[in-house]
Scaffold this active site. Structure first.
Site, PDB file in Angstrom:
ATOM      1  N   GLY A  16       7.784 -58.051 -64.145  1.00 20.42           N
ATOM      2  CA  GLY A  16       7.129 -58.651 -65.308  1.00 20.42           C
ATOM      3  C   GLY A  16       8.007 -59.759 -65.878  1.00 20.42           C
ATOM      4  O   GLY A  16       9.213 -59.779 -65.667  1.00 20.42           O
ATOM      5  N   ARG A  20       8.567 -61.811 -74.001  1.00 23.44           N
ATOM      6  CA  ARG A  20       8.817 -61.546 -75.429  1.00 23.44           C
ATOM      7  C   ARG A  20      10.301 -61.363 -75.759  1.00 23.44           C
ATOM      8  O   ARG A  20      10.677 -61.403 -76.927  1.00 23.44           O
ATOM      9  CB  ARG A  20       8.013 -60.320 -75.874  1.00 23.44           C
ATOM     10  CG  ARG A  20       6.545 -60.656 -76.093  1.00 23.44           C
ATOM     11  CD  ARG A  20       5.876 -59.631 -76.949  1.00 23.44           C
ATOM     12  NE  ARG A  20       5.469 -58.477 -76.184  1.00 23.44           N
ATOM     13  CZ  ARG A  20       5.369 -57.245 -76.697  1.00 23.44           C
ATOM     14  NH1 ARG A  20       5.683 -57.023 -77.970  1.00 23.44           N
ATOM     15  NH2 ARG A  20       4.985 -56.238 -75.947  1.00 23.44           N
ATOM     16  N   THR A  83       0.373 -54.231 -61.646  1.00 23.13           N
ATOM     17  CA  THR A  83       1.294 -53.132 -61.302  1.00 23.13           C
ATOM     18  C   THR A  83       1.040 -52.573 -59.903  1.00 23.13           C
ATOM     19  O   THR A  83       1.978 -52.197 -59.197  1.00 23.13           O
ATOM     20  CB  THR A  83       1.190 -52.003 -62.344  1.00 23.13           C
ATOM     21  OG1 THR A  83      -0.200 -51.667 -62.523  1.00 23.13           O
ATOM     22  CG2 THR A  83       1.770 -52.409 -63.686  1.00 23.13           C
ATOM     23  N   GLY A 145      -3.075 -47.883 -71.522  1.00 21.00           N
ATOM     24  CA  GLY A 145      -4.139 -47.397 -70.657  1.00 21.00           C
ATOM     25  C   GLY A 145      -4.404 -45.933 -70.979  1.00 21.00           C
ATOM     26  O   GLY A 145      -3.495 -45.200 -71.365  1.00 21.00           O
ATOM     27  N   GLU A 159      -7.838 -48.935 -68.261  1.00 20.20           N
ATOM     28  CA  GLU A 159      -7.030 -49.817 -69.101  1.00 20.20           C
ATOM     29  C   GLU A 159      -7.744 -50.075 -70.426  1.00 20.20           C
ATOM     30  O   GLU A 159      -8.984 -50.078 -70.479  1.00 20.20           O
ATOM     31  CB  GLU A 159      -6.756 -51.135 -68.375  1.00 20.20           C
ATOM     32  CG  GLU A 159      -5.781 -50.994 -67.231  1.00 20.20           C
ATOM     33  CD  GLU A 159      -4.463 -50.397 -67.681  1.00 20.20           C
ATOM     34  OE1 GLU A 159      -3.671 -51.112 -68.305  1.00 20.20           O
ATOM     35  OE2 GLU A 159      -4.213 -49.193 -67.428  1.00 20.20           O
ATOM     36  N   ARG A 428      68.605 -64.225 -85.385  1.00 17.34           N
ATOM     37  CA  ARG A 428      68.123 -65.021 -86.510  1.00 17.34           C
ATOM     38  C   ARG A 428      69.300 -65.802 -87.056  1.00 17.34           C
ATOM     39  O   ARG A 428      70.457 -65.457 -86.806  1.00 17.34           O
ATOM     40  CB  ARG A 428      67.460 -64.150 -87.579  1.00 17.34           C
ATOM     41  CG  ARG A 428      68.326 -63.083 -88.143  1.00 17.34           C
ATOM     42  CD  ARG A 428      67.511 -62.094 -89.003  1.00 17.34           C
ATOM     43  NE  ARG A 428      68.415 -61.152 -89.640  1.00 17.34           N
ATOM     44  CZ  ARG A 428      68.119 -59.884 -89.888  1.00 17.34           C
ATOM     45  NH1 ARG A 428      66.944 -59.384 -89.545  1.00 17.34           N
ATOM     46  NH2 ARG A 428      68.981 -59.108 -90.490  1.00 17.34           N
TER      47      ARG A 428
HETATM   48  C1  UD1 Z   1       0.701 -50.579 -67.800  1.00 18.82           C
HETATM   49  C2  UD1 Z   1      -0.392 -49.634 -67.347  1.00 18.82           C
HETATM   50  C3  UD1 Z   1      -0.972 -48.930 -68.583  1.00 18.82           C
HETATM   51  C4  UD1 Z   1       0.115 -48.194 -69.325  1.00 18.82           C
HETATM   52  C5  UD1 Z   1       1.249 -49.165 -69.659  1.00 18.82           C
HETATM   53  C6  UD1 Z   1       2.432 -48.413 -70.250  1.00 18.82           C
HETATM   54  C7  UD1 Z   1      -1.434 -50.540 -65.376  1.00 18.82           C
HETATM   55  C8  UD1 Z   1      -2.597 -51.284 -64.845  1.00 18.82           C
HETATM   56  N1  UD1 Z   1      -1.401 -50.388 -66.680  1.00 18.82           N
HETATM   57  O1  UD1 Z   1       0.188 -51.533 -68.683  1.00 18.82           O
HETATM   58  O2  UD1 Z   1      -1.968 -48.037 -68.185  1.00 18.82           O
HETATM   59  O3  UD1 Z   1      -0.393 -47.614 -70.501  1.00 18.82           O
HETATM   60  O4  UD1 Z   1       1.711 -49.836 -68.481  1.00 18.82           O
HETATM   61  O5  UD1 Z   1       3.345 -49.339 -70.744  1.00 18.82           O
HETATM   62  O6  UD1 Z   1      -0.610 -50.106 -64.605  1.00 18.82           O
HETATM   63  N2  UD1 Z   1       5.042 -55.279 -63.575  1.00 18.82           N
HETATM   64  C9  UD1 Z   1       5.398 -55.862 -62.378  1.00 18.82           C
HETATM   65  N3  UD1 Z   1       4.528 -56.733 -61.787  1.00 18.82           N
HETATM   66  C10 UD1 Z   1       3.314 -57.022 -62.318  1.00 18.82           C
HETATM   67  C11 UD1 Z   1       2.963 -56.418 -63.550  1.00 18.82           C
HETATM   68  C12 UD1 Z   1       3.840 -55.545 -64.153  1.00 18.82           C
HETATM   69  O7  UD1 Z   1       6.479 -55.623 -61.867  1.00 18.82           O
HETATM   70  O8  UD1 Z   1       2.588 -57.796 -61.703  1.00 18.82           O
HETATM   71  C13 UD1 Z   1       5.972 -54.336 -64.204  1.00 18.82           C
HETATM   72  C14 UD1 Z   1       6.530 -54.808 -65.524  1.00 18.82           C
HETATM   73  O9  UD1 Z   1       7.767 -55.482 -65.320  1.00 18.82           O
HETATM   74  C15 UD1 Z   1       6.696 -53.519 -66.285  1.00 18.82           C
HETATM   75  C16 UD1 Z   1       5.621 -52.635 -65.726  1.00 18.82           C
HETATM   76  O10 UD1 Z   1       5.264 -53.171 -64.486  1.00 18.82           O
HETATM   77  O11 UD1 Z   1       7.943 -52.930 -66.014  1.00 18.82           O
HETATM   78  C17 UD1 Z   1       4.423 -52.530 -66.642  1.00 18.82           C
HETATM   79  O12 UD1 Z   1       3.921 -53.793 -66.881  1.00 18.82           O
HETATM   80  P1  UD1 Z   1       3.201 -54.147 -68.249  1.00 18.82           P
HETATM   81  O13 UD1 Z   1       2.596 -55.487 -68.134  1.00 18.82           O
HETATM   82  O14 UD1 Z   1       4.098 -53.861 -69.371  1.00 18.82           O
HETATM   83  O15 UD1 Z   1       2.105 -52.999 -68.290  1.00 18.82           O
HETATM   84  P2  UD1 Z   1       0.589 -53.088 -68.646  1.00 18.82           P
HETATM   85  O16 UD1 Z   1      -0.147 -53.723 -67.522  1.00 18.82           O
HETATM   86  O17 UD1 Z   1       0.446 -53.597 -69.990  1.00 18.82           O
END
Ligand code: UD1
Ligand code: CA
Length: 453
Positions: A16, A20, A83, A145, A159, A428
């Site tokens: 990710g 932020r 994810t 989710g 989600e 000294r």
């Molecule tokens: C995800 C879950 C959601 C859960 C939430 C908890 C999914 C679809 N959703 O939400 O159900 O309640 O986490 O926080 O799984 N990441 C990657 N590659 C990507 C996207 C994300 O490595 O393409 C990693 C991020 O770095 C992070 C984690 O996956 O460590 C979760 O990503 P984030 O975008 O925070 O989660 P959500 O999709 O909001």
């Protein structure tokens, strides 16, 4: 509970963008208690003896490669399509791996080892679940989710953006963490599409796919929502730090240390405290500190990379830097800085001193304002002080230099050559003594001033 015999692989998602945080440092490398959050997570998993560790990374992979060294493999996800897509990037690294896979988030660092273990045990339950989801029940379910479940069995993962009002009303939230067999994970992921509100490949959909096959998917619910708290901003980082510190302070007290004002003491991830240690107000521990029994750390000390043997006393207002060692009953007082220096048993430096690259013999007394001049702008040198030596106040010991046992260095000396055992060294200027001179001076000057009026 049954022990799981299968080998374990960790897949840690960290691709990710971490926008932020507004940081050049990769989000998962931001420290809590002096240690990158990713390392907290990997350490927690270590007791499960994972055979493989794969960290899925997007931007900032060089930083992660450097931080992880040989301890984990990296898989690159570029672009980031969700994810599920992230976990797919670990497939090549896990070719032929037939054990269990635990999917973790690099920005959810404080998942307890027991929780991970509970997920793996559930995966090997009699109903042979395809997926185990870790869920929690936060006070405010926000945008998490949702896990629609009955009697510990998941009916649907949805989600927030895709959820109906009824589904949103469900309080059971997905932490994001899952356990799946390596032999099934990638086949399930291959069947996940991106036809959803965000156009992403959701990891959560492997549950829905498996359900469609008539497989059981199970949910493990943690009773501690803090352990699955994600860190997305500096404010959340500070909250996680605060929670960690609070727990650590309670642990320190439970282990027999007195913290006069617990909320003002800051520990590092590896601080070790003995029994009957008193820590006064506003003390900060950096990494690498070991404190034995019966030690007093007075208020306002900053201590890092130091070892304090039993019966020692530090501060108030002392700074112990890496390599500082206080052997039994040694004392370091106010406004003293110690770096890469050993004070042997009973040695004292009670006031306003800098001891760097030094070895202070047992029972030696370092007077106020003593400085070891250890650096010439190019190299560093050692000062060796013998047992029971007495260093008079405001002395400069110009290293490399050795002061013998029982020697006395007179106050105000700048010592640049070795002092033998038992010697007095006085460096000294000779004193000039002029009785009455000041009286005569004042008389003459007062007269001069009166004449000018
Ligand atoms: C995800 C879950 C959601 C859960 C939430 C908890 C999914 C679809 N959703 O939400 O159900 O309640 O986490 O926080 O799984 N990441 C990657 N590659 C990507 C996207 C994300 O490595 O393409 C990693 C991020 O770095 C992070 C984690 O996956 O460590 C979760 O990503 P984030 O975008 O925070 O989660 P959500 O999709 O909001
Ligand atoms: Ca998140």
């Amino acid at each position: 509970m049954t022990e799981t015999a299968s080998p374990l692989a960790l897949v840690v998602l960290a691709a990710g963008k971490g926008t932020r945080m507004k940081s050049d440092l990769h989000k998962v490398l931001h420290p809590i208690a002096g240690r990158p959050m990713l390392m907290h997570l990997l350490a927690s998993a270590d007791a499960l003896e994972p055979a493989r560790k794969v960290v899925v990374v997007g931007a900032g992979r060089e930083q992660l490669a450097k931080a992880l060294g040989e301890s984990a493999e990296l898989a690159v996800q570029d672009p980031q399509l969700g994810t599920g897509h992230a976990v797919q990037q670990a497939e090549a690294a896990l070719t032929g791996f037939a054990g269990d896979v635990l999917i973790l988030y690099g920005d959810v660092p404080f998942v307890r080892n027991e929780t991970m273990r509970a997920m793996l045990e559930r995966l090997h339950g009699d109903d042979n679940p395809a997926v185990v989801v870790l869920a929690f029940e936060p006070d405010d379910a926000l945008q998490y989710g949702r896990v629609i479940a009955e009697n510990g069995v998941v009916r649907k993962m949805v989600e927030h953006k895709d959820a109906s009002a009824e589904e949103r009303a469900c309080r059971l939230c997905n932490s994001g963490l899952m356990a799946v067999r390596g032999s099934e994970l990638f086949a399930l992921l291959a069947r996940v599409g991106n036809d959803n509100a965000q156009g992403e490949y959701y990891l959560t959909d492997i549950v829905n796919v498996a359900n469609g096959d008539g497989r059981v998917c199970a949910v493990v619910v943690t009773d501690d929502p803090d352990e699955v708290a994600g860190i997305n901003s500096r404010a959340e980082l500070a909250e996680a730090e605060a929670r960690w510190q609070k727990k650590r302070r309670l642990q320190a007290m439970a282990d027999g240390a007195s913290l006069v004002a617990p909320e003002t003491v800051w520990f590092a991830w590896d601080t070790q405290l003995g029994r009957d240690v008193t820590v006064e107000q506003n003390v900060v521990f950096g990494p690498g500190v070991t404190v034995a029994d019966n030690v007093v750390i007075h208020a306002f000390c900053h201590i890092e990379g130091a070892r304090l043997a039993s019966g020692t006393s530090v501060g108030p207002f002392a700074r112990l830097r890496p390599g500082a060692v206080l052997e039994e009953k040694a004392r370091v007082g106010n406004f003293v800085e110690v770096k890469n220096a050993v004070l042997h048993a009973g040695a004292k430096a009670n006031h306003l001193t800098y001891l760097g690259d030094a070895d202070v013999g047992a029972g030696a007394n370092i007077g106020a304002g003593t400085i070891t001049c250890n650096y010439d702008g190019y190299f560093k040198y050692r000062t060796v002080i013998g047992e029971r030596a007495f260093i008079g106040s405001n002395s400069a010991l110009i290293a490399p230099v050795k002061i013998g046992a029982d020697a006395i260095v007179a106050a105000g000396s700048a010592v640049s050559r070795d002092v033998a055992d038992g010697e007095l060294r006085l460096v000294r200027a000779e004193q000039l003594v002029k009785p009455g001179w000041a009286d005569r001076f004042h008389d003459a000057m007062k007269k001069k001033k009166a004449e000018r009026k």
